[in-house]
Write an enzyme that holds these catalytic residues in place. Structure first.
Site, mmCIF file in Angstrom:
data_model
loop_
_atom_site.group_PDB
_atom_site.id
_atom_site.type_symbol
_atom_site.label_atom_id
_atom_site.label_comp_id
_atom_site.label_asym_id
_atom_site.label_seq_id
_atom_site.Cartn_x
_atom_site.Cartn_y
_atom_site.Cartn_z
ATOM 1 N N ASP A 242 11.037 -9.691 54.309
ATOM 2 C CA ASP A 242 10.561 -8.871 53.198
ATOM 3 C C ASP A 242 10.214 -9.774 52.016
ATOM 4 O O ASP A 242 11.047 -10.556 51.551
ATOM 5 C CB ASP A 242 11.663 -7.882 52.813
ATOM 6 C CG ASP A 242 11.206 -6.821 51.831
ATOM 7 O OD1 ASP A 242 10.239 -7.052 51.096
ATOM 8 O OD2 ASP A 242 11.839 -5.747 51.802
ATOM 9 N N GLY A 268 9.556 -7.163 58.643
ATOM 10 C CA GLY A 268 9.203 -7.132 57.233
ATOM 11 C C GLY A 268 9.854 -6.015 56.444
ATOM 12 O O GLY A 268 10.948 -5.539 56.775
ATOM 13 N N HIS A 269 9.149 -5.567 55.406
ATOM 14 C CA HIS A 269 9.672 -4.615 54.423
ATOM 15 C C HIS A 269 9.999 -3.258 55.042
ATOM 16 O O HIS A 269 11.017 -2.650 54.716
ATOM 17 C CB HIS A 269 8.625 -4.456 53.314
ATOM 18 C CG HIS A 269 9.028 -3.553 52.200
ATOM 19 N ND1 HIS A 269 10.058 -3.840 51.333
ATOM 20 C CD2 HIS A 269 8.521 -2.359 51.791
ATOM 21 C CE1 HIS A 269 10.167 -2.869 50.444
ATOM 22 N NE2 HIS A 269 9.255 -1.958 50.698
ATOM 23 N N PHE A 270 9.140 -2.777 55.925
ATOM 24 C CA PHE A 270 9.356 -1.484 56.586
ATOM 25 C C PHE A 270 9.881 -1.726 58.001
ATOM 26 O O PHE A 270 9.133 -1.686 58.984
ATOM 27 C CB PHE A 270 8.066 -0.664 56.612
ATOM 28 C CG PHE A 270 7.679 -0.084 55.287
ATOM 29 C CD1 PHE A 270 8.312 1.055 54.796
ATOM 30 C CD2 PHE A 270 6.694 -0.673 54.506
ATOM 31 C CE1 PHE A 270 7.970 1.598 53.562
ATOM 32 C CE2 PHE A 270 6.341 -0.141 53.276
ATOM 33 C CZ PHE A 270 6.983 1.000 52.804
#
Length: 292
Positions: A242, A268-270
């Site tokens: 992230d 990653g972020h999601f």
């Protein structure tokens, strides 16, 4: 399959606003409240609701201005995380929810921790996905322009942030950056965001939230004290790549939470977009074995 176990959709009127929500499962069963992050909506939890409605009751609201909830102007509604938490707290009360696990990601963390510190008796545990509560969890690289914005609003900074973050490429990047297989991430999510961000006034609303995020950082010590005092069981599933909330933000939870199922994921972020099956499996076990 019984209709009660399928995903359902509705709105709840809260202080004159229509708060859209997705729900699944029997409301008499153990409840999970799923709070979404930026730049998306309850749509990010679509697979979780569809998978776990057989055993649990799950409900995922959209904040004002996000998803399919009402989008009042900045003159009609003050876009702060204090107000988001107040709106969602009222939503939960009106829905009759008095005992639940909070699933939090990104913006869901400042909303969820405000609710938890207000109603510690209601919150029975947390599922944390890149939901930050520690200063070391704020990446200077990812947050650099926002840190500058906190020091002083300027049209140049606002234009730079909007051009980088709110553009179609910027919205897509938030889903694909740090993933092992970017081509395997469904474009549905960022295409929905692109549509929503094209609405008049949306950029100004989002900039108001970026500016207000500094007030979340000021509350980090209180949230950490809450975790130390209450010791809620926690399932942590964190995408280590992230750009905004890197792995040190996950590691910091170990200082304060004893009953923690700690998982760092190569995504990653999601994290749900690439590790949904793993996260859902971990949630089923966590809700069954650790949350009482």
């Amino acid at each position: 399959m019984s209709k009660v176990n399928t995903v359902r959709y509705g709105t709840e009127k809260v202080d004159g606003l229509d708060i859209f929500y997705r729900e699944a499962g029997d409301p008499s069963k153990k409840a999970v409240v799923l709070l979404h992050g930026f730049p998306h909506s309850s749509h990010m939890y679509r697979d979780v609701l569809a998978a776990l409605g057989d055993e649990y009751y799950l409900i995922a609201p959209d904040y004002p201005g996000f998803g399919d909830s009402s989008f009042p102007s900045v003159q009609e509604y003050t876009y702060t995380f204090d107000n988001f938490a107040e709106t969602i707290d009222k939503f939960l009360i009106q829905r009759g929810l008095n005992s639940y696990v909070l699933m939090i990601q990104d913006y869901g963390a400042p909303v969820g921790y405000r609710i938890a510190t207000k109603h510690p008796e209601k919150v029975k545990g947390f599922v944390v996905m890149n939901g930050n509560a520690y200063e070391e969890g704020l990446s200077p690289e990812g947050w650099g322009p926002i840190f500058q914005y906190w020091k002083g609003k300027t049209p140049e900074l606002e234009a730079g942030i909007a051009g980088q973050v709110f553009s179609p490429d910027g919205l897509k990047w938030q889903y694909t950056h740090g993933t092992r297989n970017p081509d395997g991430i469904s474009p549905d999510s960022w295409n929905l965001d692109i549509t929503k961000f094209a609405r008049e006034g949306q950029h100004q609303m989002q900039l108001e939230l970026f500016y207000d995020y500094q007030n979340n950082v000021k509350l980090y010590p209180a949230w950490q004290q809450y975790l130390r005092d209450q010791q809620p069981p926690m399932l942590l599933v964190w995408g280590k790549n992230d750009a905004f909330f890197p792995e040190p933000g996950a590691e910091a939870y170990k200082r304060d939470v004893q009953n923690i199922d700690y998982n760092i994921l190569d995504t990653g972020h999601f994290a749900l977009e690439e590790e949904g099956e793993f996260i859902i499996t971990k949630m089923r076990s966590f809700l069954s074995d650790r949350v009482h």
